[in-house]
Design a protein around this motif. Structure first.
Motif, PDB file in Angstrom:
ATOM      1  N   ASP A   1      66.701 114.861 -30.576  1.00 52.28           N
ATOM      2  CA  ASP A   1      68.092 114.446 -30.701  1.00 52.28           C
ATOM      3  C   ASP A   1      68.449 113.307 -29.754  1.00 52.28           C
ATOM      4  O   ASP A   1      69.615 113.102 -29.415  1.00 52.28           O
ATOM      5  CB  ASP A   1      69.022 115.640 -30.448  1.00 52.28           C
ATOM      6  CG  ASP A   1      68.777 116.295 -29.092  1.00 52.28           C
ATOM      7  OD1 ASP A   1      67.794 115.930 -28.430  1.00 52.28           O
ATOM      8  OD2 ASP A   1      69.578 117.159 -28.702  1.00 52.28           O
TER       9      ASP A   1
ATOM     10  N   THR B   1      77.721 117.829 -39.796  1.00 50.12           N
ATOM     11  CA  THR B   1      77.374 119.158 -40.298  1.00 50.12           C
ATOM     12  C   THR B   1      77.342 120.170 -39.168  1.00 50.12           C
ATOM     13  O   THR B   1      77.869 121.287 -39.288  1.00 50.12           O
ATOM     14  CB  THR B   1      75.997 119.120 -40.996  1.00 50.12           C
ATOM     15  OG1 THR B   1      76.042 118.187 -42.074  1.00 50.12           O
ATOM     16  CG2 THR B   1      75.640 120.499 -41.537  1.00 50.12           C
ATOM     17  N   GLU B   2      76.743 119.779 -38.051  1.00 47.15           N
ATOM     18  CA  GLU B   2      76.643 120.672 -36.906  1.00 47.15           C
ATOM     19  C   GLU B   2      78.021 121.056 -36.386  1.00 47.15           C
ATOM     20  O   GLU B   2      78.285 122.227 -36.093  1.00 47.15           O
ATOM     21  CB  GLU B   2      75.834 119.988 -35.798  1.00 47.15           C
ATOM     22  CG  GLU B   2      75.639 120.848 -34.559  1.00 47.15           C
ATOM     23  CD  GLU B   2      74.869 120.113 -33.478  1.00 47.15           C
ATOM     24  OE1 GLU B   2      74.857 120.605 -32.338  1.00 47.15           O
ATOM     25  OE2 GLU B   2      74.294 119.043 -33.760  1.00 47.15           O
TER      26      GLU B   2
ATOM     27  N   ASP C   1      71.838 109.146 -41.086  1.00 45.47           N
ATOM     28  CA  ASP C   1      71.321 110.513 -41.049  1.00 45.47           C
ATOM     29  C   ASP C   1      71.875 111.265 -39.847  1.00 45.47           C
ATOM     30  O   ASP C   1      72.226 112.447 -39.942  1.00 45.47           O
ATOM     31  CB  ASP C   1      69.791 110.496 -40.987  1.00 45.47           C
ATOM     32  CG  ASP C   1      69.161 109.991 -42.271  1.00 45.47           C
ATOM     33  OD1 ASP C   1      69.820 110.074 -43.321  1.00 45.47           O
ATOM     34  OD2 ASP C   1      68.010 109.499 -42.218  1.00 45.47           O
ATOM     35  N   VAL C   2      71.949 110.577 -38.703  1.00 51.12           N
ATOM     36  CA  VAL C   2      72.470 111.208 -37.482  1.00 51.12           C
ATOM     37  C   VAL C   2      73.928 111.598 -37.674  1.00 51.12           C
ATOM     38  O   VAL C   2      74.335 112.710 -37.307  1.00 51.12           O
ATOM     39  CB  VAL C   2      72.317 110.257 -36.279  1.00 51.12           C
ATOM     40  CG1 VAL C   2      73.087 110.797 -35.070  1.00 51.12           C
ATOM     41  CG2 VAL C   2      70.858 110.080 -35.920  1.00 51.12           C
TER      42      VAL C   2
ATOM     43  N   ARG D   1      75.493 112.275 -40.395  1.00 53.61           N
ATOM     44  CA  ARG D   1      75.568 113.420 -41.298  1.00 53.61           C
ATOM     45  C   ARG D   1      75.176 114.707 -40.580  1.00 53.61           C
ATOM     46  O   ARG D   1      75.832 115.742 -40.718  1.00 53.61           O
ATOM     47  CB  ARG D   1      74.671 113.190 -42.515  1.00 53.61           C
ATOM     48  CG  ARG D   1      74.755 114.312 -43.545  1.00 53.61           C
ATOM     49  CD  ARG D   1      73.927 114.025 -44.783  1.00 53.61           C
ATOM     50  NE  ARG D   1      72.509 113.949 -44.475  1.00 53.61           N
ATOM     51  CZ  ARG D   1      71.789 112.844 -44.554  1.00 53.61           C
ATOM     52  NH1 ARG D   1      72.365 111.713 -44.911  1.00 53.61           N
ATOM     53  NH2 ARG D   1      70.496 112.851 -44.263  1.00 53.61           N
ATOM     54  N   GLU D   2      74.101 114.655 -39.803  1.00 56.45           N
ATOM     55  CA  GLU D   2      73.646 115.837 -39.069  1.00 56.45           C
ATOM     56  C   GLU D   2      74.691 116.309 -38.068  1.00 56.45           C
ATOM     57  O   GLU D   2      74.975 117.510 -37.959  1.00 56.45           O
ATOM     58  CB  GLU D   2      72.340 115.526 -38.340  1.00 56.45           C
ATOM     59  CG  GLU D   2      71.140 115.329 -39.256  1.00 56.45           C
ATOM     60  CD  GLU D   2      69.932 114.814 -38.497  1.00 56.45           C
ATOM     61  OE1 GLU D   2      70.004 114.776 -37.242  1.00 56.45           O
ATOM     62  OE2 GLU D   2      68.930 114.454 -39.128  1.00 56.45           O
ATOM     63  N   GLU D   3      75.259 115.369 -37.309  1.00 54.58           N
ATOM     64  CA  GLU D   3      76.228 115.741 -36.289  1.00 54.58           C
ATOM     65  C   GLU D   3      77.501 116.292 -36.908  1.00 54.58           C
ATOM     66  O   GLU D   3      78.086 117.248 -36.403  1.00 54.58           O
ATOM     67  CB  GLU D   3      76.553 114.536 -35.398  1.00 54.58           C
ATOM     68  CG  GLU D   3      75.388 114.032 -34.559  1.00 54.58           C
ATOM     69  CD  GLU D   3      74.958 115.025 -33.496  1.00 54.58           C
ATOM     70  OE1 GLU D   3      75.758 115.918 -33.150  1.00 54.58           O
ATOM     71  OE2 GLU D   3      73.819 114.922 -33.014  1.00 54.58           O
TER      72      GLU D   3
ATOM     73  N   ASP E   1      63.747 118.091 -46.087  1.00 56.08           N
ATOM     74  CA  ASP E   1      64.173 118.782 -44.877  1.00 56.08           C
ATOM     75  C   ASP E   1      62.997 119.557 -44.290  1.00 56.08           C
ATOM     76  O   ASP E   1      61.915 119.648 -44.885  1.00 56.08           O
ATOM     77  CB  ASP E   1      65.366 119.705 -45.160  1.00 56.08           C
ATOM     78  CG  ASP E   1      65.046 120.774 -46.208  1.00 56.08           C
ATOM     79  OD1 ASP E   1      63.851 121.011 -46.484  1.00 56.08           O
ATOM     80  OD2 ASP E   1      65.989 121.363 -46.755  1.00 56.08           O
TER      81      ASP E   1
ATOM     82  N   GLU F   1      73.406 125.661 -37.306  1.00 48.47           N
ATOM     83  CA  GLU F   1      72.698 124.900 -38.337  1.00 48.47           C
ATOM     84  C   GLU F   1      71.719 125.766 -39.115  1.00 48.47           C
ATOM     85  O   GLU F   1      71.583 125.659 -40.324  1.00 48.47           O
ATOM     86  CB  GLU F   1      71.960 123.727 -37.697  1.00 48.47           C
ATOM     87  CG  GLU F   1      71.350 122.784 -38.700  1.00 48.47           C
ATOM     88  CD  GLU F   1      70.765 121.553 -38.057  1.00 48.47           C
ATOM     89  OE1 GLU F   1      70.237 120.702 -38.788  1.00 48.47           O
ATOM     90  OE2 GLU F   1      70.828 121.445 -36.825  1.00 48.47           O
TER      91      GLU F   1
END
Length: 486
Positions: A169, A293-294, A286-287, A289-291, A105, A304
């Motif tokens: 993004d 989480t956000e 990955d996207v 997971r990121e979205e 990260d 975040e």
């Protein structure tokens, strides 16, 4: 339609533990304190123990047997920057260290590279794909990233610099420029020969076909290529209806497109329809997971940067306070409502027994509905055109749940205090449920229409609003039927 064959390349890394790693896990599992832990937990604890003992040789051997993603996971979860740097430096092989770096990260990248010279960093990342290099340089300070770029080979630095121009993004920010494309006049035999020599392409899931101006005009799968005569031109077998995304498309929409059409990769085009890159399914994961989480952090009233172990206590408190102030104001408003109905409460003290129930149940039901709606909007399962259908559905759901819970409260109120109070409580809960579900459904959709992220509608705001509504409905009904409650 673009081919969606689920072709996969052989995995060069066997995910099964090697003999040495098996011994390590077996020894760790003998410790009663480690039983019940996952493999990742055991590996992390083993690394920490070896660090404390100063067993550097054993630790280096252990890291050498681990996959780079597992090494990165260990580094991320180590507590101090010193430990992270020490473990990173023990990874053998510049290529593997570079791969480990690409899996870290942003905070860990800055920590492990803190003491390295720009020339050393440039050497570490020389074998990585341009998208991975762009990610690493994108999280470093701008001056340092520029210096590292200047030390890289011209052709590599140019590709990376082009990627860094796009917001992180967007499709342009996550794409790779290492793709396989051929002119439409090329034959199947030419394509196979070129494929055998294509060592730079990251993942050849599809073959993209371009015209003389490098505009994307078609796509075909490897299966299609291998089932036609060698002299067949690609333009005769390529699918013309290509699913693609533009460089400025939001990464969340890109992920939605890939998931909707079951693609392994999706091409990225510029405003002139020229093929400039591709986004592979591993980046899409990955996207997603990121979205996710956000959205979850926003729904909890956080951001975040406020996630666990990524910010200081002061910074974390500063980010959360605005949402807690929302709750504070809402609670004060609830207190003001209770004060306005103080004479009702004085006359029938028994109604106090059910105020917490009405407030909590209404808020929870609203949070359930808003979570489902926000998730549906994010995944594309709910479109703005579905507003009426979804609204009516949630009203029905609220009514059914209200009837079930209201009946229980009616019986409890009857047995605890008196029959009419039980009826007031039951009817209040039914009304509170219907209002909560309708409000929680309408609010995210309204924000979506206004261009605001609907995730902000959930959490503290929806819960507080529904608490106030439920209490108001309950005390109003109690006041109206005061004569029957005394």
């Amino acid at each position: 339609m673009q081919p969606t064959d689920r072709m996969t390349e052989p995995n060069p890394v066997d995910p099964r533990p090697r003999p040495g790693e098996k011994d390590l896990l077996r020894d760790a599992l003998r410790d009663p304190a480690d039983r019940g832990r996952t493999k990742s937990d055991i590996v992390l604890l083993s690394v920490q123990r070896l660090l404390r003992r100063g067993a550097i040789t054993n630790l280096a051997k252990m890291l050498g047997r681990m996959h780079q993603a597992d090494v990165a996971k260990v580094i991320v979860h180590l507590s101090s920057s010193k430990e992270k740097r020490e473990v990173f430096e023990l990874v053998r092989g510049e290529s593997k260290r570079g791969q480990v770096l690409s899996e870290l990260d942003s905070d860990s990248i800055n920590q492990v590279l803190a003491d390295l010279l720009p020339s050393d960093i440039a050497w570490l990342i020389k074998d990585l794909g341009p998208d991975d290099v762009a990610y690493i340089l994108g999280v470093l300070p701008e001056e340092r990233a520029t210096e590292i770029l200047s030390l890289m080979r011209t052709e590599d630095s140019t590709e990376v610099a082009d990627l860094l121009k796009y917001p992180k993004d967007t499709a342009g920010g996550i794409m790779t420029t290492e793709f396989f494309a051929l002119p439409e006049e090329a034959t199947a035999q030419d394509a196979i020969r070129r494929l055998q020599l294509a060592t730079d392409a990251e993942m050849v899931f599809y073959i993209y076909v371009t015209d003389r101006d490098e505009r994307l005009v078609g796509v075909l799968s490897l299966r299609q290529l291998l089932t036609v005569p060698p002299a067949t031109p690609l333009k005769n077998i390529a699918t013309r209806d290509v699913i693609s995304v533009t460089v400025d498309m939001d990464q969340e929409e890109v992920a939605r497109q890939v998931a909707s059409y079951n693609l392994l990769a999706i091409p990225v085009i510029d405003k002139d329809n020229k093929l400039v890159g591709i986004i592979t399914v591993d980046d899409v994961v990955d996207v997603i997971r990121e979205e996710a989480t956000e959205d979850m952090l926003k729904m909890a009233g956080a951001i975040e940067e406020d996630s666990v172990s990524k910010s200081s206590s002061v910074a974390s408190a500063r980010h959360r306070l605005p949402w807690l102030f929302t709750n504070l104001v809402g609670s004060l408003f609830s207190g003001a409502i209770l004060w306005e109905f103080r004479y009702t409460i004085q006359e029938v003290v028994a109604i106090v027994s059910f105020i917490p129930v009405i407030a909590a149940m209404g808020g929870n039901v609203g949070l359930q509905s808003s979570t489902l709606i926000i998730r549906g909007l994010a995944t594309g399962l709910i479109a703005l055109t579905d507003v009426r259908t979804v609204f009516i559905r949630e009203i029905k759901v609220g009514l059914l749940m209200g009837l079930a819970c209201g009946l229980i409260l009616t019986i409890v109120g009857w047995l605890w205090h008196q029959a009419f109070l039980g009826m007031v409580v039951g009817v209040s809960l039914i009304m509170a449920f219907m209002v909560s579900t309708s409000m929680a459904t309408f609010m995210p959709i309204l924000l979506k229409r206004m261009g605001v992220d609907p995730a902000v509608a959930a959490g503290p705001f929806v819960t507080t609003a529904n608490d106030i509504t439920g209490i108001t409905i309950y005390l109003t009904l109690a006041t109206l039927f005061m004569e029957h409650l005394r």
